[in-house]
Design an enzyme around this catalytic site. Structure first.
Site, mmCIF file in Angstrom:
data_model
loop_
_atom_site.group_PDB
_atom_site.id
_atom_site.type_symbol
_atom_site.label_atom_id
_atom_site.label_comp_id
_atom_site.label_asym_id
_atom_site.label_seq_id
_atom_site.Cartn_x
_atom_site.Cartn_y
_atom_site.Cartn_z
ATOM 1 N N ASN A 92 0.801 -1.226 0.000
ATOM 2 C CA ASN A 92 0.000 0.000 0.000
ATOM 3 C C ASN A 92 0.832 1.273 0.000
ATOM 4 O O ASN A 92 0.352 2.332 -0.362
ATOM 5 C CB ASN A 92 -0.962 0.010 1.191
ATOM 6 C CG ASN A 92 -0.303 -0.335 2.498
ATOM 7 O OD1 ASN A 92 0.311 -1.384 2.637
ATOM 8 N ND2 ASN A 92 -0.392 0.549 3.459
ATOM 9 N N CYS A 111 -2.151 5.398 8.532
ATOM 10 C CA CYS A 111 -2.244 4.986 9.930
ATOM 11 C C CYS A 111 -1.033 5.479 10.717
ATOM 12 O O CYS A 111 -1.124 5.685 11.908
ATOM 13 C CB CYS A 111 -2.314 3.473 10.026
ATOM 14 S SG CYS A 111 -3.244 2.736 8.695
HETATM 15 C C1 LIG Z 1 -6.458 -0.012 3.335
HETATM 16 C C2 LIG Z 1 -5.778 -1.293 3.572
HETATM 17 C C3 LIG Z 1 -6.210 -2.195 4.557
HETATM 18 C C4 LIG Z 1 -7.328 -1.852 5.502
HETATM 19 O O1 LIG Z 1 -8.590 -1.871 4.883
HETATM 20 P P1 LIG Z 1 -9.811 -1.144 5.617
HETATM 21 O O2 LIG Z 1 -10.988 -1.479 4.758
HETATM 22 O O3 LIG Z 1 -9.505 0.306 5.623
HETATM 23 O O4 LIG Z 1 -9.913 -1.747 6.969
HETATM 24 C C5 LIG Z 1 -5.554 -3.389 4.701
HETATM 25 N N1 LIG Z 1 -4.525 -3.706 3.903
HETATM 26 C C6 LIG Z 1 -4.078 -2.891 2.943
HETATM 27 C C7 LIG Z 1 -2.934 -3.319 2.087
HETATM 28 C C8 LIG Z 1 -4.679 -1.653 2.743
HETATM 29 O O5 LIG Z 1 -4.214 -0.844 1.802
#
Ligand SMILES: *Cc1c(COP(=O)(O)O)cnc(C)c1O
Length: 394
Positions: A150, A323
């Protein structure tokens, strides 16, 4: 205004908003109710399950709706661990640059007596399948490796890792939150046993996602209550959200190749433009990365100040993950690929999406160049680098 933070979240598509509001207005029944209104809600739910399953090559019974990617990650890991514990297998394998939904769940499992091996992701931000294989032991109950990162957008060799896990009879989970809708993902071809996804990363609503669990793989519920989702996820289903997620996924999947063909040259132009900034570096492999992801480090500046000044210019981006920004710790992802603290602090993630224009790309390049030069103008670290008191790292 230029929105370049699609890895944090995306704008809901018009079609998804339409589905969400129509279902909320017209099909407000509880899917567990027996009268027509409830049964119609149930049908919408099951149609969404079919549509989502079709996109990833699963069967509808293998899809469990959740509140998003984090819940799906938690449920996958805790289920695999519980199944492992019952067989005396208490070793899990993952990587150092996973999302915190994975890393924190693994930390919790370690406190409960599980052993975790976190693999290195190398300078290019890519996990080596042979290192996954070498880490597998008799007592390994799960391998979990994210599909695409991400922060730095690197795409992992999931099919090969899946093939290795299958050969060794080890369960394989992937956090595919950044991949679904953006690059091709097929659970059968990729040898995936469990997969997490989240609607708000592909133009669906926030607070809804799904977990794919291959038939026969273990699944325990995190939430006790009613018998929804065949007893594996209690709570009245978010019918409008789930329906909108299916709309968004079907929509983005239909134009996935076109979107990628449009975004990749823009991403590459952005990379080329930002590389002109002295003492800067692209984070992660240049080719094996998501179509919309650009992530740079600039020596001698603070990512946070960079973001604030870009925001003044109407550009929305991110430094580290959403985060961790706000906290002063540098991104664990950048540390995992070997960036030292000082350099990792000066990072910028631009995640571009559908509809961005070439003019906007040029505007981003111009603005980032201006802001980096401006911040370096009064950075004591930059002054030391220039005077030779400190050595350049990049
Ligand atoms: C955004 C994200 C999450 C969390 O997803 P949510 O729906 O916001 O809880 C988990 N893993 C990755 C790789 C992400 O980019």
């Amino acid at each position: 205004m230029i929105y370049a933070d699609n890895a944090a979240t995306t704008r809901m598509s018009d079609a998804a908003i339409h589905t969400m509001t129509t279902v909320a207005q017209e099909n407000y029944g509880n899917p567990s109710s027996l009268y027509g209104l409830g049964q119609r809600a149930k049908e919408i739910l099951e149609k969404a399950r079919e549509d989502i399953a079709a996109v990833i090559g699963a069967s509808p019974r293998e899809i469990i709706f959740t509140s998003g990617g984090s819940e799906a990650d938690n449920q996958a890991l805790l289920s695999a661990a519980e199944a492992g514990r019952r067989k005396g297998k208490k070793h899990l394998i993952s990587t150092a640059f996973e999302h915190h939904a994975i890393l924190h769940t693994l930390q919790k499992l370690e406190k409960e007596g599980f052993e975790v091996t976190l693999l290195d992701v190398h300078e290019d931000g890519i996990v080596r399948p042979e290192e996954v294989e070498a880490a597998i032991r008799e007592d390994t109950c799960l391998v979990t490796v994210m599909y695409a990162n991400n922060e730095i957008g690197t795409i992992q060799p999931i099919r090969r890792i899946g093939e290795i896990c299958r050969r060794h009879g080890v369960l394989f989970h992937t956090d595919a939150v950044q991949a679904i809708g953006h690059i091709p993902v097929n659970v059968a071809d990729d040898n995936i046993d469990m997969l997490s996804s989240s609607a708000h990363k592909f133009h669906g609503p926030k607070g809804v996602g799904f977990l794919y669990v291959k038939k026969g793989a273990p699944l325990f519920n995190l939430i006790e209550g009613g018998a929804q989702e065949r007893g594996r996820r209690a709570g009245t289903e978010n019918v409008p959200g789930i329906a909108a997620m299916a709309t968004a996924l079907t929509e983005i999947n239909a134009k996935r190749e076109k979107n990628a063909a449009d975004l990749i040259p823009k991403r590459d132009r952005l990379i080329e433009g930002l590389k002109e900034i002295p003492h800067s570096a692209l984070n992660g492999d240049a080719v094996c990365r998501l179509p919309g992801n650009v992530n740079f480090c600039f020596e001698g500046i603070e990512g946070e100040s960079l973001l604030l000044l870009l925001d003044d210019k109407g550009i929305m981006a991110s430094s580290g993950s959403a985060c961790t920004s706000g906290a002063l710790d540098p991104s664990h992802v950048l540390l995992a690929i070997g960036r030292v603290h000082d350099v990792a602090h000066g990072s910028l993630r631009l995640s571009i999406g559908e509809g961005i224009t070439d003019e906007e790309i040029e505007e981003i390049i111009r603005s980032v160049k201006e802001v980096v030069a401006y911040l370096r103008g009064f950075s004591p670290i930059w002054r030391d680098l220039q005077s030779g008191k400190r050595k350049y790292i990049l």
